[in-house]
Scaffold this motif. Structure first.
Motif, PDB file in Angstrom:
ATOM      1  N   CYS A 447       0.833  -1.205   0.000  1.00  0.00           N
ATOM      2  CA  CYS A 447       0.000   0.000   0.000  1.00  0.00           C
ATOM      3  C   CYS A 447       0.868   1.257   0.000  1.00  0.00           C
ATOM      4  CB  CYS A 447      -0.938   0.007   1.208  1.00  0.00           C
ATOM      5  SG  CYS A 447      -1.976  -1.446   1.342  1.00  0.00           S
ATOM      6  N   ALA A 478      -8.414   0.991   0.793  1.00  0.00           N
ATOM      7  CA  ALA A 478      -7.939   1.628  -0.451  1.00  0.00           C
ATOM      8  C   ALA A 478      -7.279   0.599  -1.359  1.00  0.00           C
ATOM      9  CB  ALA A 478      -6.966   2.748  -0.111  1.00  0.00           C
ATOM     10  N   ARG A 479      -6.537  -0.350  -0.771  1.00  0.00           N
ATOM     11  CA  ARG A 479      -5.904  -1.405  -1.572  1.00  0.00           C
ATOM     12  C   ARG A 479      -6.977  -2.263  -2.271  1.00  0.00           C
ATOM     13  NH1 ARG A 479      -1.772  -2.179  -4.458  1.00  0.00           N
ATOM     14  NH2 ARG A 479      -3.505  -2.596  -5.855  1.00  0.00           N
ATOM     15  N   ALA A 482      -8.474  -0.351  -5.171  1.00  0.00           N
ATOM     16  CA  ALA A 482      -7.535  -0.415  -6.300  1.00  0.00           C
ATOM     17  C   ALA A 482      -7.607  -1.779  -6.988  1.00  0.00           C
ATOM     18  CB  ALA A 482      -6.118  -0.131  -5.812  1.00  0.00           C
ATOM     19  N   VAL A 490      -1.928   2.147  -5.322  1.00  0.00           N
ATOM     20  CA  VAL A 490      -2.994   2.810  -4.573  1.00  0.00           C
ATOM     21  C   VAL A 490      -2.874   4.301  -4.839  1.00  0.00           C
ATOM     22  CG1 VAL A 490      -3.950   3.265  -2.284  1.00  0.00           C
ATOM     23  CG2 VAL A 490      -2.972   1.026  -2.791  1.00  0.00           C
ATOM     24  N   HIS A 494      -8.375   6.472  -4.625  1.00  0.00           N
ATOM     25  CA  HIS A 494      -8.658   5.278  -3.820  1.00  0.00           C
ATOM     26  C   HIS A 494      -8.644   5.640  -2.336  1.00  0.00           C
ATOM     27  CE1 HIS A 494      -6.608   3.111  -7.401  1.00  0.00           C
ATOM     28  NE2 HIS A 494      -7.913   3.187  -7.615  1.00  0.00           N
TER      29      HIS A 494
END
Length: 511
Positions: A447, A478-479, A482, A490, A494
């Motif tokens: 990340c 967020a990962r 993505a 990322v 995101h």
């Protein structure tokens, strides 16, 4: 005469082979040793009646039975058949030339018929590991144990069938199941579908992200907004269980004696305990530990409806299992560990009245009353929930729209693709399978952020006063976002979307 018969005991989700030594000598008496519980001690009455009703007798001599290892507590009535066959062989009433090559388990009725047992699958797995040729057990459990290949599994309905087998007169045949074909033929969808949900597009997006990364989620909204409806449909977009996950899940349900499906489980479990549940029932335990709801939800979903109504101490005991994805139950003489890798889905009203601080709401509570209601849930527990999202009531024009929404089948395809990306990423890590399971080192590696994203996250951390754990949660979510876009990096959008899913951390959301 001395003879040895083999049974098995289940501790946690693993089995231990038990050697039952039966010695018959001059004298009178029935002596059972090796730390048996009351159910095993009472077996002499069931065995005596079952043998008599099938044309055999309990010898009127000194019978000494040792259940080894003698320092290991044995419990339950599943040893009835083991003891009975041992007594018959030791008293020369039947032959037992190959008895040491088989595991024998089953509870006897007074007429000699057999009642189902718990833990048949882990017993069969252990029998195969230790090189036993076969396993005799009640017919009700045979499909469960026959999952194990290279082991002859005999489902019997009466003690006479076992006797006839060792006497060479039996016609009982081993049950054979092609585990893989059976499993892959039954990967169907649950009855609930996201196409039934009107509106709530933003919430569906959150559920998709949660499913794609295995993230915990909490839904906050007024009564009738669709929180429970959405939660029940989460299973329909989760990827199908792998064969390994199916075996793990089936073992737990087998040990608990709550296996509803015949043979291998093919659908992820969905557990929804009532808010009056005790902490022992939730995490497992008891005098003789049994798996709790969090272990029964392993590889599936644990849904806690109306979260603040659960007793605080019940919720607090979940904190460690949520982090470690297993629960360890310790007693004076032994310790058992149950896996508990589940998705937590919680729902709650924002206030005692059930509504936000809105002048248009039927009933309104002040921000202070709402905050006091929210304080029933501890900050550390909320920190362990990756996604917080508000669910608002659906307007009439959405409810009356006859058009079908996107189906679970379409959403599930995107979720499965994202999970495949994660499977490749964590392929060399046996304990990590999806983003929610990442630890700090994994987050640092997978990340990594550019300067713009770092600045955005820094501002959010400072303004919302987020904890270090919340920081990790944002990066994990967020990962996953993505991955749903098949993006290797990322990016800032995101991060921005992931920050939006921390409603409970934002100041002023209470009104």
């Amino acid at each position: 005469m001395l003879t040895k018969v083999f049974g098995s005991a289940v501790f946690g989700v693993e089995a231990t082979t038990i050697t039952v030594e039966v010695n018959i000598d001059k004298g009178i008496g029935y002596h059972l040793v090796g730390l048996p519980d009351n159910a095993i001690k009472e077996s002499s009455y069931r065995i005596a009646a079952a043998l008599k009703n099938n044309g055999y007798t309990l010898p009127g001599k000194k019978i000494t039975i040792n259940m080894a290892p003698a320092d290991l507590r044995k419990e339950g009535s599943a040893y009835d058949l083991t003891l009975a066959i041992g007594i018959l062989i030791a008293s020369s009433q039947i032959k037992g030339d190959e008895i040491e090559r088989y595991i024998i388990m089953g509870e006897l009725s007074l007429d000699g018929s057999l009642q189902p047992i718990r833990g048949a699958l882990p017993i069969a797995i252990k029998a195969k590991e230790e090189g036993f040729k076969g396993f005799f057990l009640p017919k009700q459990n045979v499909n469960e144990a026959a999952i194990v290949s290279d082991l002859e599994v005999y489902g019997v309905t009466n003690i006479q069938e076992v006797i006839d087998f060792f006497e060479g007169k039996g016609t009982v045949e081993p049950t054979i199941i092609d585990t893989r074909s059976e499993f892959y033929q039954t990967l169907d969808f649950p009855e609930y579908d996201f196409s039934d949900v009107k509106g709530q597009e933003g919430i569906k997006r959150c559920m998709e992200i949660a499913a794609a990364g295995g993230h915990n989620i909490i839904l906050i909204g007024p009564p009738g907004a669709g929180k429970t409806m959405l939660a029940k449909r989460l299973l329909s977009i989760l990827p199908p269980m792998t064969l390994r996950e199916a075996l793990e899940t089936t073992k737990i349900h087998s040990v608990a004696g709550k296996l509803k499906e015949v043979g291998l489980m093919h659908q992820r479990p969905f557990r929804s305990p009532h808010h009056t549940i005790s902490n022992v029932a939730l995490v497992g335990g008891g005098s003789y530990p049994q798996p709790g709801e969090i272990s029964m939800a392993h590889n599936g979903v644990l849904f806690l409806d109306e979260l603040p109504e659960f007793k605080r101490d019940v919720l607090e005991v979940m904190r460690q299992p949520l982090e470690d994805r297993e629960v360890t139950i310790s007693r004076a003489k032994f310790t058992v560990t149950y896996p508990s890798s589940f998705m937590l889905v919680a729902s709650m009203n924002p206030s005692p009245s059930g509504f936000f601080n809105d002048p248009d709401a039927p009933q309104a509570n002040s921000p202070h009353e709402m905050q006091r209601y929210m304080n029933k849930i501890s900050g550390p527990l909320l920190d362990r929930i990756d996604i917080h999202i508000e669910v608002t009531a659906v307007p009439f024009d959405k409810l009356s729209d006859d058009r079908k929404a996107e189906s679970s089948v379409e959403i599930r395809k995107r979720v499965t693709k994202a999970r495949e990306i994660q499977s490749v990423r964590f392929g060399s890590m046996p304990l990590i399978h999806y983003n929610a399971q990442m630890n700090t080192n994994h987050i640092r590696e997978y990340c990594a952020l550019e300067d713009t994203s770092k600045s955005l996250l820094k501002n959010a951390m400072e303004r919302l006063n987020l904890s270090a754990r919340a920081y990790d949660r944002i990066l994990k979510v967020a990962r996953t976002i993505a991955d749903l876009e098949a993006s290797e990096n990322v990016n800032s959008h995101h991060i921005a979307e992931a920050i939006q899913y921390r409603s409970l951390d934002r100041e002023g959301w209470l009104g």
